[in-house]
Design a protein around this motif. Structure first.
Motif, short mmCIF file in Angstrom:
data_model
loop_
_atom_site.label_atom_id
_atom_site.label_comp_id
_atom_site.label_asym_id
_atom_site.label_seq_id
_atom_site.Cartn_x
_atom_site.Cartn_y
_atom_site.Cartn_z
N ASN A 47 0.83 -1.17 0.12
CA ASN A 47 0.12 0.19 -0.20
C ASN A 47 0.81 1.54 0.15
N ILE A 48 0.26 2.18 -0.88
CA ILE A 48 0.93 3.58 -0.43
C ILE A 48 0.09 4.37 0.36
N VAL A 49 0.31 4.87 1.44
CA VAL A 49 -0.40 5.58 2.46
C VAL A 49 0.11 7.00 2.40
N GLU A 50 -1.04 7.88 2.53
CA GLU A 50 -0.82 9.22 2.62
C GLU A 50 -0.96 9.79 3.94
N ILE A 51 -0.13 10.50 4.53
CA ILE A 51 -0.13 11.19 5.90
C ILE A 51 -0.38 12.67 5.60
N LYS A 52 -1.40 13.13 6.40
CA LYS A 52 -1.80 14.54 6.13
C LYS A 52 -0.83 15.40 6.86
N PRO A 53 -0.46 16.64 6.44
CA PRO A 53 0.49 17.39 7.13
C PRO A 53 0.01 17.71 8.56
N ASP A 54 -1.03 17.89 8.76
CA ASP A 54 -1.68 18.00 10.42
C ASP A 54 -1.68 16.84 11.17
N SER A 55 -1.22 15.80 10.49
CA SER A 55 -1.10 14.62 11.51
C SER A 55 -0.82 14.60 12.83
N GLU A 56 -1.27 13.86 13.74
CA GLU A 56 -0.57 13.92 15.15
C GLU A 56 0.56 13.51 15.23
N THR A 57 1.42 12.74 14.38
CA THR A 57 2.68 12.36 14.51
C THR A 57 3.52 13.67 14.50
N TYR A 58 3.26 14.70 13.89
CA TYR A 58 4.10 16.22 13.74
C TYR A 58 3.69 17.00 15.03
N GLN A 59 2.61 16.56 16.03
CA GLN A 59 2.43 17.64 17.20
C GLN A 59 3.04 17.20 18.15
N THR A 109 9.72 4.98 3.74
CA THR A 109 9.37 3.57 3.33
C THR A 109 9.87 2.62 4.21
N ASP A 110 8.69 1.54 4.56
CA ASP A 110 8.91 0.56 5.61
C ASP A 110 8.96 -0.88 4.74
N VAL A 111 10.15 -1.20 4.73
CA VAL A 111 10.59 -2.36 3.88
C VAL A 111 10.06 -3.54 4.62
N GLU A 112 9.95 -3.61 5.90
CA GLU A 112 9.41 -4.76 6.71
C GLU A 112 7.92 -5.02 6.29
N ASP A 113 7.41 -4.03 6.57
CA ASP A 113 5.86 -4.25 5.99
C ASP A 113 5.31 -3.78 4.60
N ASN A 114 6.62 -3.67 4.12
CA ASN A 114 6.18 -2.98 2.56
C ASN A 114 5.08 -2.06 2.41
N VAL A 115 5.33 -1.16 3.02
CA VAL A 115 4.37 0.31 2.98
C VAL A 115 5.23 1.33 2.62
N ILE A 116 4.63 2.45 1.49
CA ILE A 116 5.16 3.63 1.47
C ILE A 116 4.36 4.57 1.76
N TYR A 117 5.18 5.63 2.67
CA TYR A 117 4.25 6.60 3.15
C TYR A 117 4.59 7.93 2.14
N THR A 118 3.50 8.82 2.10
CA THR A 118 3.79 9.77 1.10
C THR A 118 3.10 11.09 1.64
N GLY A 119 3.40 12.20 1.25
CA GLY A 119 2.65 13.52 1.76
C GLY A 119 2.75 14.40 0.73
N GLN A 120 1.73 15.14 0.51
CA GLN A 120 1.28 16.24 -0.53
C GLN A 120 2.36 17.48 -0.55
N GLY A 121 2.99 17.68 -1.57
CA GLY A 121 3.84 18.99 -1.80
C GLY A 121 5.09 19.00 -1.03
N LYS A 122 5.93 19.91 -1.63
CA LYS A 122 7.34 19.98 -1.21
C LYS A 122 7.27 20.49 0.49
N LYS A 123 6.34 21.11 0.82
CA LYS A 123 6.48 21.81 2.24
C LYS A 123 6.07 20.86 3.40
#
Length: 395
Positions: A221-233, A294-308
């Motif tokens: 899967n390709i998973v999109e992470i939102k810029p306001d995700s809790e990960t960044y807070q 990228t997570d090669v163990e679980d075979n997941v690619i994490y993506t985000g929109q835009g250069k910022k």
């Protein structure tokens, strides 16, 4: 007359290097390295080694210097190609050009040259060598090339004092335009030849095709992470020690599939690298998607929109102790010491202000401003002005 073996690649830079050395009165020998046999992964005729070796031979003939070809494909496969497969498999992104210089040109090739009785090896790199005396000892400096657009010191960031002592960089003081002009004046067949691109000595390669020889496709899967995700807070915690702070600044974000939404499929996380935009084949987003992890163990690619996107940036990185390399060993740091200078994490990136912190376990490099796509497996190189002092593999 000192004897120099020039690595003639069939390009304009090494051709002019050979010419200049001959003009300076050296006894010059041209040597072409054949490093690759498998044409099935190169993109049609982009960089066929046959044409290159032919051009190298014609240049040697024109300059009246002896010429021969050495086949290093076995060592190249072992030291570069296998290493690349291994790194990609681990989810890291290797830099074949840096490795190729360390393992092939300035090791295997240099040993062959010296066995032919050469005093020096010369290459067509845009960088310079300096010499200083310190405590009665001669120390060699690796300096950036005068042509800022072409400076290739970064690719040589793993060289040692011993290798530098036996190396010449004849075109380091020149601009690319001057190199082409000299080649044209001397009627060298390579004068207008396009610069070779792609993998050091292999040519342009479809990386997924190349990697698929060893690393099998595996849908994920390709998973999109939102810029306001809790990960960044998270905010910045209170630190008990400097090491704790360095660890915090250098750690990468940890993602779970549930942190975002699935936006597409891919054929193997090991084919992708941080900062990559092409090849995701996910449309319909307001801004282009970039790979943020990228997570090669679980075979997941994490993506985000835009250069910022915040997932792209971080301030620090870490190098394991066994992968810290000083070109200038005399300046190396002891545990607990730090040094302010400039550094880059990729070729042609403008130098960035940074501080090195040496610990028992390895070295932290912390930048003044957050850097985009700090990528495991790539090299960070640090400079004092024009001089490259050392480098390390980002871990």
């Amino acid at each position: 007359m000192k004897k120099v073996v020039v690595g003639l690649s069939g390009g304009v830079d090494s051709s002019v290097s050979a010419y200049l050395l001959k003009e300076q009165g050296y006894e010059v020998i041209g040597l072409f390295m054949k490093n690759w046999h498998d044409d099935s992964v190169t993109i049609s005729d982009e960089c066929p080694w046959l044409e290159d070796s032919n051009d190298a031979m014609i240049v040697a003939e024109k300059l009246g210097i002896p010429f021969q070809t050495v086949d290093l494909s076995e060592q190249y496969k072992e030291r570069i190609v296998d290493y690349m497969f291994n790194e990609y498999e681990r989810g890291r992104t290797p830099n074949p050009d840096v490795l190729c210089n360390r393992e092939i040109k300035f090791d295997v090739f240099m040993k062959i040259a010296l066995s032919l009785g050469a005093d020096y090896v010369a290459t067509g790199h845009y960088c310079r060598k300096g010499e200083i005396e310190k405590n009665g000892e001669k120390i060699y400096q690796l300096l950036s090339g005068k042509d800022n657009n072409k400076d290739q010191s970064y690719f040589l960031c793993q060289l040692t004092q011993e290798q530098l002592s036996k190396t010449l960089f004849p075109i380091g003081e020149l601009q690319k335009s001057e190199v082409r002009r000299i080649a044209a004046e001397q009627e060298l067949v390579t004068a207008d030849k396009k610069d070779s691109q792609g993998l050091c000595f292999i040519g342009k390669v479809r990386l997924p095709d190349f990697l698929q020889q060893k690393l099998k496709p595996k849908e994920g899967n390709i998973v999109e992470i939102k810029p306001d995700s809790e990960t960044y807070q998270t905010g910045i915690p209170e630190f008990e020690s400097k090491i704790e702070e360095l660890k915090f600044l250098s750690q990468k974000y940890q993602y779970q599939p549930q942190d975002g939404k699935v936006v597409g499929k891919h054929q193997g996380a090991h084919y992708f690298t941080k900062g990559q935009r092409k090849g995701l084949a996910v449309g319909g987003t307001p801004e282009p998607l970039f790979v943020i992890d990228t997570d090669v163990e679980d075979n997941v690619i994490y993506t985000g929109q835009g250069k910022k996107h915040p997932g792209i940036y971080r301030k620090g990185l870490f190098i394991n102790e066994d992968e810290v390399h000083w070109v200038r060993k005399d300046l190396s740091l002891k545990p607990g010491e730090s040094l302010e200078l400039k550094a880059r994490i990729r070729y042609r990136q403008p130098l960035q202000e940074a501080t090195l912190y040496q610990t028992e376990q390895g070295m932290y490099v912390v930048f003044k401003t957050p850097q985009a796509s700090i990528t495991e497996g790539q090299f960070v190189a640090w400079y004092d002005g024009e001089e490259l002092l050392g480098s390390g593999v980002i871990s």
